[in-house]
Design an enzyme around this catalytic site. Structure first.
Site, short mmCIF file in Angstrom:
data_model
loop_
_atom_site.label_atom_id
_atom_site.label_comp_id
_atom_site.label_asym_id
_atom_site.label_seq_id
_atom_site.Cartn_x
_atom_site.Cartn_y
_atom_site.Cartn_z
N GLY A 1 2.45 -2.32 4.21
CA GLY A 1 3.71 -1.89 3.59
C GLY A 1 4.11 -2.85 2.48
N SER A 2 5.40 -3.04 2.35
CA SER A 2 5.90 -3.83 1.22
C SER A 2 5.55 -5.29 1.31
CB SER A 2 7.41 -3.68 1.12
OG SER A 2 7.73 -2.33 0.87
N THR A 3 5.08 -5.76 2.49
CA THR A 3 4.72 -7.18 2.56
C THR A 3 3.54 -7.49 1.65
OG1 THR A 3 3.31 -6.73 4.48
CG2 THR A 3 5.55 -7.48 4.93
N LYS B 1 3.53 -6.80 -1.41
CA LYS B 1 4.02 -6.89 -2.79
C LYS B 1 3.90 -8.29 -3.40
CE LYS B 1 6.83 -2.75 -2.54
NZ LYS B 1 8.14 -2.17 -2.20
#
Lengths: 672, 376
Positions: free
Chosen positions: A332-334, A336
């Site tokens: 997921g966004s981790t 980014k």
């Protein structure tokens, strides 16, 4: 000439006494010669046996009388980094049966039940072991006899030929479930084990490390069996000890785990299923490693019964499964911050490049919409705000500009897509998709839309919690990486010497600019330290600086037409999103890096980030949260808060930017 | 017939040997047998696991044996010649009786229970056979004619077959040997000797069919000891290990392991030579063999000094039978011969055979000490 008896009648002829005497003398001489010849035959044989083949027969005689009895070594102890016991050997009474000395086994077993608790499982296991060994070797029927059972049996032992109570050592894990996945457990040596091990190393031993550190460092823990040479008679009864060559005990291991921190981490995750990995970024040592739910390793030491084992295997939440190493989750966004590092590295964006987020975007020549989790859009975002608010559009764009090959290069350097090589058995490497991989597995070309999904950590990309923690540690160290490991030091019980385990440095990130790396870290600080950051609430008032990134990973993608995500509570649990969080602290001199994954728990910022906060508080401040005195803990927190008026002022600002699940295409084979 | 007492000059000192001759004891034979008996007791002590009871028991039997020997030496050879047919006849009757009424021990009928004492009639024949053959040939011109030989073979064959039927092959063989040896010393022609050997070889397959299974096993095991190393081959394998591990000097008295730890079966009876060899080594064996050779040599010397055919043939046969005893036992223990139940003379545990053997030596002493001065 009067021969004796010659006066008697009955002679058939005239005896020639002189001739008879002469003949007799000849016969005696011949007989004597014959005797000497026969003595010569005996002598030749004796010389052959006693001189020529003496060595051979000496060996045979010794083989006859000498019996080698192995002396089992004492298995090494396992401590945490502070010397708290994680695995030890406890004295235990076991009930052993020597099959060849028991006349009626069934009857004996039946009668034993009156004095000792015996389950069908105990008996089945005993029969299995008995079948494998020679009949003169004793086999354990029950271990961990209670003192009461021992007493009851001893009173009646005269009725039980071939049955005896022996004192032995049994492996014990004082922390029980805590850290069970990483410490592992020992169990009976199986056929499969025997096939791969060196039998001489296991003389006298009945157990072997089956999982975790017990398995990966089996060679250190086991020790060397000794040998006792006893003289035995023809019936095999040992009569006296001729020689004793003691073996050596196993090495005591200090693990990098901090058992206090481990307990805090487990408690912080609460009843959620998931995993936590805390790592020291300066050397790759694992400080805590949680996989929930857990199991009690004691079950395996005694030999788990089939029903319990089936129960553990069939449990939907899979307690035996070490999620930290084996669970592969979409990051997921981790992802980014890693993506940002790649983009800055290849200069596809600058830290100040502004990208307009309208809430969605499309690729040229496609009608498919790629949505940001914030429907109404973030407006113009730069690196800082894109990470702080977890804007998806910014990272779609960044990923598109990078292209799959350059993403693979950088994420690969962070350790994604391959096992870390931690010294704990059974680890998965997650999946870092590439063009080549797509062609090989799906026989398809790589579609640009798939690159976009990668930008926000969805699509094919999966990672284990350990990989995520390792990547975070490398971010914290500004590109320097160490191989994760749990072995901290080895103590030789014989000499008392302690040898530390040197960290293994991994190749640094290529083409990394310190300045650009600081920009990414600055953006991550906004997540935890500034109002509006997705994990600000969780880290509010922390007396140390921190940097992090939340993530909420889709388990099931939204359909294209669905514009409104179903509410969290209305979704069946196994379809709910995973909550993720990565962080490290302190920012300028990182001492801990953490990855948290809570399965089907919702938002990273609200669920996963508080777990990391509690761990960091415990590690950096020391027993703040789990003090015996809750009032003292509150006071400490208040004092910490008061020490930083700036943070105090920020209180009350709602961190409303908790990201809902990003509306990315389903991670599937149908990107269009 | 001109007989007179041995006379010496008055000034000549009388040696111990001469004094003993007056009580009909041969000093050399007596000494050698006593030494052998003591050696036997020492080995018994070790082989029995330091059991004084076994040693005392055996010493008692030897004591009886030596007493019988001394008594037997008092009777003149003429007595034995006269008694020969009667003893032989008695023995044969007993052998028949044992086959009809005998006790069963280990599947063989050997013992006759006379209420007061149990004894093996076959033991009688060990002495009666050479006596009978010697007495019979004494009346014939030697070398014997064919008819004499055939009658002699009948005398030998009858009891031998009866003993073999018990079945007790070991004793049958010894009894056969005693008779044949007497015939040999009587001057049996070389051709005849070869013929007897050929006949025995021809009879071997027939005999094989008559053998009990355990006897067949012993022979098969002898031919291939590794055939059944835990069964019938076990004795001989363990025996060879004991002997071979003894080496040149042995492990030392009481220090043998094969017998003490029960690996060697029958260690204080038939296989005692293995215990002796393990503990005293090749050098000890040389001493023991020299002892036996000296006894046999003394026996043959006495035979040479025999004053008539009966004395010579009886003494020669007894001396050589004693040697055969030793050879068969040692040969069996070291794996040169099949396992037959023949004890090592005066060393193996067991009273009956010791008494019989010593009675035989009593007859030898009788031959040596009851001398008549012959006019020439």
């Amino acid at each position: 000439m009067n021969a004796p008896g010659s006066s008697r009648s009955g002679f058939d002829a005239i005896k020639n006494l002189y001739e008879e005497k002469r003949t007799f003398t000849g016969r005696v001489v011949f007989a004597a010669v014959l005797c000497l010849l026969m003595i010569g035959m005996l002598a030749a044989r004796l010389i052959d046996l006693q001189l020529v083949r003496h060595d051979y027969y000496s060996t045979r005689a010794d083989d006859n009388r000498m019996r080698l009895t192995p002396i089992a070594p004492v298995r090494g102890l396992i401590y945490d980094r502070n010397g708290a016991l994680l695995a030890q050997n406890l004295p235990s009474f076991v009930l052993d049966i020597t099959p060849e000395r028991v006349r009626n086994l069934n009857d004996t077993l039946e009668r034993l039940k009156a004095y000792v608790r015996l389950t069908d499982q105990d008996i089945a296991r005993f029969r299995e072991r008995m079948r494998k060994g020679p009949r003169y070797r004793s086999v354990t029927l029950r271990s961990n006899l209670t003192p009461e059972e021992v007493a009851r049996y001893q009173l009646n032992r005269f009725d039980f030929e071939g049955v005896e109570v022996n004192a032995g050592l049994v492996r014990d894990y004082p922390l029980g479930e805590s850290a069970a996945h990483i410490i592992g457990y020992v169990g009976g040596i199986s056929e499969a084990d025997y096939a791969r091990l060196e039998a001489a190393d296991y003389e006298g031993l009945s157990q072997i490390g089956k999982s975790g550190v017990e398995r990966s460092h089996e060679d250190l823990l086991r020790g060397t069996p000794g040998t006792k040479i006893v003289e035995a008679n023809a019936a095999g009864r040992p009569l006296r000890e001729l020689e004793s060559r003691p073996g050596s005990s196993g090495q005591n291991l200090y693990m990098s785990l901090d058992s206090q921190l481990q307990l805090v981490a487990e408690k912080a995750l609460g009843d959620l299923d998931g995993a936590v990995v805390a790592i020291d970024p300066r050397n790759g040592e694992i400080l805590a490693l949680v996989s929930k739910p857990g199991y009690d390793p004691k079950l395996f030491v005694e030999g788990i019964d089939a029903a319990s084992y089936r129960g553990l295997l069939e449990d939907k939440s899979r307690p035996l499964y070490n999620r930290a190493l084996l669970g592969t989750y979409p990051p997921g966004s981790t992802i980014k911050p890693f993506m940002a590092t790649a983009a800055l590295n290849f200069k596809t964006v600058t830290p100040d490049t502004g990208i307009y987020c309208s809430g969605s975007m499309t690729l040229p020549g496609s009608s498919r919409k790629y949505r940001c989790h914030k429907r109404q859009g973030h407006g113009t975002v730069n690196l800082d705000s894109a990470i702080a608010k977890s804007c998806d559009i910014y990272f779609y764009q960044a990923a598109m500009n990078l292209g799959i090959d350059r993403i693979d290069e950088i994420l690969g350097q962070f350790g994604f897509g391959k096992p870390t090589g931690i010294d704990v058995p059974n680890e998965k490497g997650g999946l870092l998709p590439s063009k080549e991989w797509k062609r090989r597995v799906y026989k398809q070309v790589w579609f640009p839309g798939e690159t976009l999904s990668l930008g926000i950590g969805q699509g094919y990309l999966t990672t284990t919690p350990l990989q995520l923690a390792q990547g975070t540690a490398r971010l914290a160290m500004r590109g320097l990486g160490f191989k994760p490991h749990v072995l901290h030091a080895i103590a030789d019980p014989a000499t008392g010497a302690i040898a530390g385990v040197a960290p293994e440095a991994l190749p640094p990130l290529t083409g990394q600019s310190a300045e650009l790396q600081e920009r990414v870290i600055h953006a991550m600080q906004l997540v935890t330290m500034f109002p509006g950051g997705t994990a600000y609430r969780a880290f509010k008032d922390a007396p140390y600086s921190s940097a992090g990134k939340t993530g909420t990973a889709q388990v099931v993608g939204l359909k294209q037409e669905e514009t409104v995500a179903p509410t969290f509570d209305s979704t069946p649990k196994h379809l709910r999103d995973h909550a993720l969080f990565i962080a490290f602290a302190p920012v300028d001199a990182p001492r801990i890096a953490i990855a948290v994954i809570a399965e089907h728990a919702g938002h990273g910022g609200s669920v996963a980030a508080p777990v990391a906060r509690q761990i960091m508080d415990q590690y950096l401040l020391g027993k703040v949260l789990y003090n015996e005195d809750p009032a003292g803990a509150a006071a400490a927190a208040a004092a910490a808060a008061a020490a930083d008026p700036a943070l105090e002022a920020e209180e009350g600002v709602p961190a409303d930017d908790e990201e809902p699940p990003p509306a990315s295409p389903p991670p599937a084979t149908t990107p269009r | 017939m001109n007989t007179s007492v041995i006379s010496r000059a008055p000034n000549q000192s009388v040696s111990l040997a001469d004094r003993l001759i007056r009580v009909h004891i041969d000093l050399w034979l007596m000494l050698l047998l006593l030494v052998l008996g003591v050696v036997g007791l020492l080995v018994q002590y070790s082989a029995s696991g330091h059991s004084m009871a076994v040693v005392l028991n055996q010493a008692e039997r030897l004591g009886i044996g030596f007493a019988v020997m001394v008594v037997a030496a008092q009777a003149p050879p003429e007595f034995y010649r006269a008694a020969a047919p009667w003893l032989y006849g008695f023995g044969v009757v007993m052998l028949v009786a044992v086959l009809v009424l005998g006790d069963h021990a280990k599947g063989a009928q050997r013992w006759l229970d006379l209420g007061v004492l149990r004894f093996q009639p076959s033991e009688i024949l060990k002495l009666a056979m050479p006596m009978a053959v010697a007495a019979w040939l004494h009346t014939r011109a030697l070398p014997p004619k064919i008819s004499t030989i055939l009658i002699t073979l009948a005398i030998i064959g009858g009891p031998t077959v009866l003993i073999a039927m018990q079945p007790d092959l070991g004793t049958a063989m010894l009894v056969l040997a005693a008779g044949v040896l007497a015939l040999y010393f009587g001057g049996l022609g070389i051709r005849w000797i070869l013929m007897v050997i050929a006949a025995m070889a021809a009879a071997a397959p027939l005999l094989w069919l008559k053998l009990h299974d355990y006897q067949k096993n012993r022979v098969l095991t002898f031919l291939d000891p590794e055939r059944d190393p835990l069964g019938t081959g076990y004795h001989i394998t363990q025996s060879k290990i004991a002997i071979g591990s003894g080496g040149l000097f042995g492990k030392g008295w009481l220090a043998g392991t094969q017998a003490k730890l029960d690996f060697l079966p029958e260690s204080h009876t038939d296989f005692i030579f293995a215990v002796y060899s393990e503990e005293l080594g090749l050098l000890g064996e040389a001493v023991l063999m020299a002892l036996y050779a000296a006894i046999v040599g003394r026996g043959l010397y006495i035979a040479l000094r025999g004053q008539d055919s009966f004395q010579r043939l009886l003494a020669g046969s007894l001396a050589m039978t004693f040697f055969i005893y030793v050879f068969i036992n040692m040969g069996m223990v070291i794996g040169l011969l099949p396992v037959v139940g023949v004890p090592l003379p005066l060393v193996s545990f067991g009273g009956t055979s010791a008494v019989t053997l010593l009675a035989g030596f009593g007859m030898l002493m009788s031959v040596y000490t009851h001398r008549k001065l012959l006019s020439n």
